[in-house]
Design a protein around this motif. Sequence first.
Motif, PDB file in Angstrom:
ATOM      1  N   VAL A   1       0.855  -1.290   0.006  1.00 61.15           N
ATOM      2  CA  VAL A   1       0.161   0.067   0.072  1.00 61.15           C
ATOM      3  C   VAL A   1       0.938   1.166   0.148  1.00 61.15           C
ATOM      4  O   VAL A   1       1.848   1.335   0.607  1.00 61.15           O
ATOM      5  N   SER A   2       0.569   2.285  -0.939  1.00 59.30           N
ATOM      6  CA  SER A   2       1.489   3.397  -0.809  1.00 59.30           C
ATOM      7  C   SER A   2       0.531   4.572  -0.929  1.00 59.30           C
ATOM      8  O   SER A   2      -0.626   4.709  -1.652  1.00 59.30           O
ATOM      9  N   LEU A   3       0.899   5.656  -0.685  1.00 56.99           N
ATOM     10  CA  LEU A   3       0.374   7.059  -0.681  1.00 56.99           C
ATOM     11  C   LEU A   3       0.209   7.282  -2.089  1.00 56.99           C
ATOM     12  O   LEU A   3       1.205   7.096  -2.804  1.00 56.99           O
ATOM     13  N   LEU A   4      -0.846   7.875  -2.502  1.00 50.34           N
ATOM     14  CA  LEU A   4      -1.016   8.333  -3.946  1.00 50.34           C
ATOM     15  C   LEU A   4      -0.149   9.586  -4.328  1.00 50.34           C
ATOM     16  O   LEU A   4       0.120  10.548  -3.630  1.00 50.34           O
ATOM     17  N   ASP A   5       0.407   9.144  -5.324  1.00 50.93           N
ATOM     18  CA  ASP A   5       1.527  10.422  -5.962  1.00 50.93           C
ATOM     19  C   ASP A   5       0.638  11.615  -6.067  1.00 50.93           C
ATOM     20  O   ASP A   5      -0.618  11.464  -6.679  1.00 50.93           O
ATOM     21  N   PRO A   6       0.923  12.868  -5.433  1.00 49.50           N
ATOM     22  CA  PRO A   6       0.163  13.922  -5.641  1.00 49.50           C
ATOM     23  C   PRO A   6      -0.072  14.498  -6.983  1.00 49.50           C
ATOM     24  O   PRO A   6      -0.767  15.143  -7.196  1.00 49.50           O
ATOM     25  N   ARG A   7       0.971  13.879  -7.860  1.00 51.66           N
ATOM     26  CA  ARG A   7       0.698  14.410  -9.354  1.00 51.66           C
ATOM     27  C   ARG A   7      -0.493  13.800  -9.913  1.00 51.66           C
ATOM     28  O   ARG A   7      -0.796  14.317 -10.951  1.00 51.66           O
ATOM     29  N   ILE A   8      -1.108  12.803  -9.388  1.00 46.30           N
ATOM     30  CA  ILE A   8      -2.086  11.957 -10.118  1.00 46.30           C
ATOM     31  C   ILE A   8      -3.640  12.727  -9.454  1.00 46.30           C
ATOM     32  O   ILE A   8      -3.881  12.452  -8.545  1.00 46.30           O
ATOM     33  N   ASN A   9      -4.188  13.137 -10.606  1.00 46.27           N
ATOM     34  CA  ASN A   9      -5.228  13.885 -10.416  1.00 46.27           C
ATOM     35  C   ASN A   9      -6.048  13.791 -11.594  1.00 46.27           C
ATOM     36  O   ASN A   9      -5.657  14.180 -12.672  1.00 46.27           O
ATOM     37  N   PRO A  10      -7.277  13.224 -11.719  1.00 44.06           N
ATOM     38  CA  PRO A  10      -8.112  12.709 -10.813  1.00 44.06           C
ATOM     39  C   PRO A  10      -7.560  11.603 -10.330  1.00 44.06           C
ATOM     40  O   PRO A  10      -6.704  10.854 -10.884  1.00 44.06           O
ATOM     41  N   ALA A  11      -7.906  10.979  -8.881  1.00 47.13           N
ATOM     42  CA  ALA A  11      -7.317   9.710  -8.395  1.00 47.13           C
ATOM     43  C   ALA A  11      -7.446   8.604  -9.198  1.00 47.13           C
ATOM     44  O   ALA A  11      -6.603   7.677  -9.034  1.00 47.13           O
ATOM     45  N   SER A  12      -8.681   8.224  -9.838  1.00 49.28           N
ATOM     46  CA  SER A  12      -8.846   7.254 -10.580  1.00 49.28           C
ATOM     47  C   SER A  12      -7.620   7.115 -11.704  1.00 49.28           C
ATOM     48  O   SER A  12      -7.701   6.019 -12.058  1.00 49.28           O
ATOM     49  N   TYR A  13      -7.049   7.943 -12.145  1.00 43.57           N
ATOM     50  CA  TYR A  13      -5.980   7.933 -13.071  1.00 43.57           C
ATOM     51  C   TYR A  13      -5.026   6.981 -12.756  1.00 43.57           C
ATOM     52  O   TYR A  13      -3.978   6.507 -13.509  1.00 43.57           O
ATOM     53  N   ALA A  14      -4.824   6.813 -11.120  1.00 43.49           N
ATOM     54  CA  ALA A  14      -3.631   5.894 -10.945  1.00 43.49           C
ATOM     55  C   ALA A  14      -4.102   4.556 -11.320  1.00 43.49           C
ATOM     56  O   ALA A  14      -3.213   3.684 -11.034  1.00 43.49           O
ATOM     57  N   LEU A  15      -5.447   4.157 -11.848  1.00 44.76           N
ATOM     58  CA  LEU A  15      -5.438   2.755 -12.063  1.00 44.76           C
ATOM     59  C   LEU A  15      -5.311   2.757 -13.628  1.00 44.76           C
ATOM     60  O   LEU A  15      -5.660   1.623 -14.224  1.00 44.76           O
ATOM     61  N   GLY A  16      -5.077   3.887 -14.220  1.00 45.29           N
ATOM     62  CA  GLY A  16      -5.184   3.827 -15.859  1.00 45.29           C
ATOM     63  C   GLY A  16      -3.876   4.225 -16.390  1.00 45.29           C
ATOM     64  O   GLY A  16      -2.603   3.999 -16.297  1.00 45.29           O
ATOM     65  N   VAL A  17      -4.241   5.631 -16.814  1.00 45.79           N
ATOM     66  CA  VAL A  17      -2.894   6.347 -17.645  1.00 45.79           C
ATOM     67  C   VAL A  17      -1.751   6.518 -16.685  1.00 45.79           C
ATOM     68  O   VAL A  17      -0.849   6.682 -17.413  1.00 45.79           O
ATOM     69  N   LEU A  18      -1.896   6.771 -15.388  1.00 43.89           N
ATOM     70  CA  LEU A  18      -0.873   7.055 -14.660  1.00 43.89           C
ATOM     71  C   LEU A  18      -0.519   5.902 -13.593  1.00 43.89           C
ATOM     72  O   LEU A  18      -0.061   6.208 -12.621  1.00 43.89           O
ATOM     73  N   GLY A  19      -1.314   4.762 -14.051  1.00 43.03           N
ATOM     74  CA  GLY A  19      -0.893   3.471 -13.032  1.00 43.03           C
ATOM     75  C   GLY A  19      -0.437   2.678 -13.862  1.00 43.03           C
ATOM     76  O   GLY A  19       0.359   2.624 -14.911  1.00 43.03           O
ATOM     77  N   MET A  20      -0.760   1.343 -13.652  1.00 46.88           N
ATOM     78  CA  MET A  20      -0.330   0.174 -14.121  1.00 46.88           C
ATOM     79  C   MET A  20      -0.591   0.096 -15.500  1.00 46.88           C
ATOM     80  O   MET A  20       0.554  -0.046 -16.374  1.00 46.88           O
TER      81      MET A  20
END
Lengths: 365, 365
Positions: free
Chosen positions: A138-157
């Motif tokens: 588990v890790s804190l969300l990188d603050p550059r990722i906005n909206p948060a759901s992008y962490a699962l897509g374009v800014l994620g895996m």
Amino acid sequence: MQTRRNFLTTGSLGLGAAALAPTLGFTAEATRNQRIVLASHPSGKPTADNFRLESADIPKLRKGQILIRTEYLSLDPYMRSRMNASDGYAASVKLDNVMVGGTVGIIEASRNDKFKVGDRVMAYSGWQSYEVSDGTGVSLLDPRINPASYALGVLGMPGLTAWYGLLKLGQPKAGETVVLAASTGAVGSVVGQIAKLKGCRVVGIAGAAEKCKYAVETLGYDACVSHYDDDMAAQLAAACPDGIDVYFENVGGSSWEAVMPLLNNYARIPVCGLIAHYNQKQLPPGPDRMSLLQSLILTKRIQMTGFIISDHYQYAPEFIGDVAGWLAAGKITYKEDVVTGLENAPEAFMGMFSGNNFGKLVIKV
Amino acid sequence: MQTRRNFLTTGSLGLGAAALAPTLGFTAEATRNQRIVLASHPSGKPTADNFRLESADIPKLRKGQILIRTEYLSLDPYMRSRMNASDGYAASVKLDNVMVGGTVGIIEASRNDKFKVGDRVMAYSGWQSYEVSDGTGVSLLDPRINPASYALGVLGMPGLTAWYGLLKLGQPKAGETVVLAASTGAVGSVVGQIAKLKGCRVVGIAGAAEKCKYAVETLGYDACVSHYDDDMAAQLAAACPDGIDVYFENVGGSSWEAVMPLLNNYARIPVCGLIAHYNQKQLPPGPDRMSLLQSLILTKRIQMTGFIISDHYQYAPEFIGDVAGWLAAGKITYKEDVVTGLENAPEAFMGMFSGNNFGKLVIKV
């Protein structure tokens, strides 16, 4: 988040939660956990019978633990292979266990010094509304990722898969031709747009006409052909007059077969998925073309490299820097397909194998 | 040069030279050129009918030209693919043209400032006793190469193939397991010995029992299994208790099939030849295992890279430094199979596809 859909809850998802006794040593709390478990192993395409929606008590936190409330769950093709009885490149989900999946969540309670209530985190909570975790992975969300759901897509895996596979393995040079299948999907749309930024000719393969239109008009590809067309191979050949230098493989099947004869000498083929084969129950009939692929690799001096993005997370900071910058500058665009309600995850997931989703599929839990 | 053989001249090699008129503008000299031309394209394994021995006048040198007398001709499996009617990764030999091949020769006459009479050179004169050349592709033999015939083997193209493929693509690490087929051949014997120098466990695949014995006792491999044995796959599995990290592919066929289930995650497979398939007339019957290979590459994160050594000649100085040093220090050994007489080249070449040669096959012209 350009599109939103809602699926009706399928009646076939049994609610077996009432039968589950609280796990020994845990006590019930006010809110209960909704979770989807693997009810049976699929044979071929997954069906509703393979999933079961349950409700369970949320155990009390012990020292060092956190309670994560899932905000977004990512649905990805790789999950199909985890549903098999035998292990693939990662351990299978065991029967009656929660389906795996990357998530974005909020810390609801914490007995762990690393996390405080209200923190937004990246986790791997799977298909459930709450997870009790000791913080591993588990890790804190990188603050550059906005909206948060992008962490699962374009800014994620998926984004990292695209960025790493294309740039580190595909190594496209300006003027080369890059072909990708599933070219408007979570991975493909990032691959194609980065390849355009690198000065390549980009030709996509997609299904529905609206996806092909989107690939050319919105993503900026030079061409896009549809695998629904019988003459797809001829269309691809026409769209690649100088052959193919990089084929980003995440599909296999007819897309790969259309690509094979067009590959140039020294072509690079990063392989991160084979969605066309995940539901394959047995090998197709002959002739046996394995040696044809071996010969192609030899005579064209091709490099074909399988990769699993979890081996390469050390590139995440560099990747987020690149792609968040391109997003902010409007150089790449991103489309999400957000489905509301955990109970709709199975149907949305099954739809991926029929090309139903358009954009990165995310469940808003 | 540990072994020498002589083949009887095959009666089926027609002598069609008398019928050839001197080429326009060229005049005859005292010595005539003996040459072997491609008489017909093979279907499957090459046969004596595919070759024709001819005698022809040697043209008078024009300005800039040199006359090279062939001392040694290299015979290599890749020549089979050049005999096909259609081009493979290099242009085919046309009917009635001289068979191609790397050679070591002596400058007999020179009207080119770069070469003087008596110079020993590396050339690509092909299957003939004399070549008139403008010097393109001809180079003075590196003085570190002694005896000269080694320039066709351990210190030439096969040695560079082994060195480049293993070290640059295979990237073996100490303690890893390296498997190679044709493991006592011109390429394989160098691959295996370098892998031992790098601290790897080396397991060879060979045919005849004397080759397996040689692989272990002389080349120092940890084990060698015979593809003549029905249980070769089981023997290989037993010899690779920790799986396979690098498979140096120059054979394909049953060797590859025995290797497949043993490959570890992140295995590297340099592919420089597929001798088991060169004579294949059509694809074998099904099931179609092409997707099995694709899936293997994905799930095991395998890197499979085809290469043709002529793309990598820039490494030759570094390679000769390494390997000539190891030879001089007695750290690697080398075995040649020298056949005397150009007229014996076809039979010696055909024998390669039955595993008849033992060591690097060289014709002393």
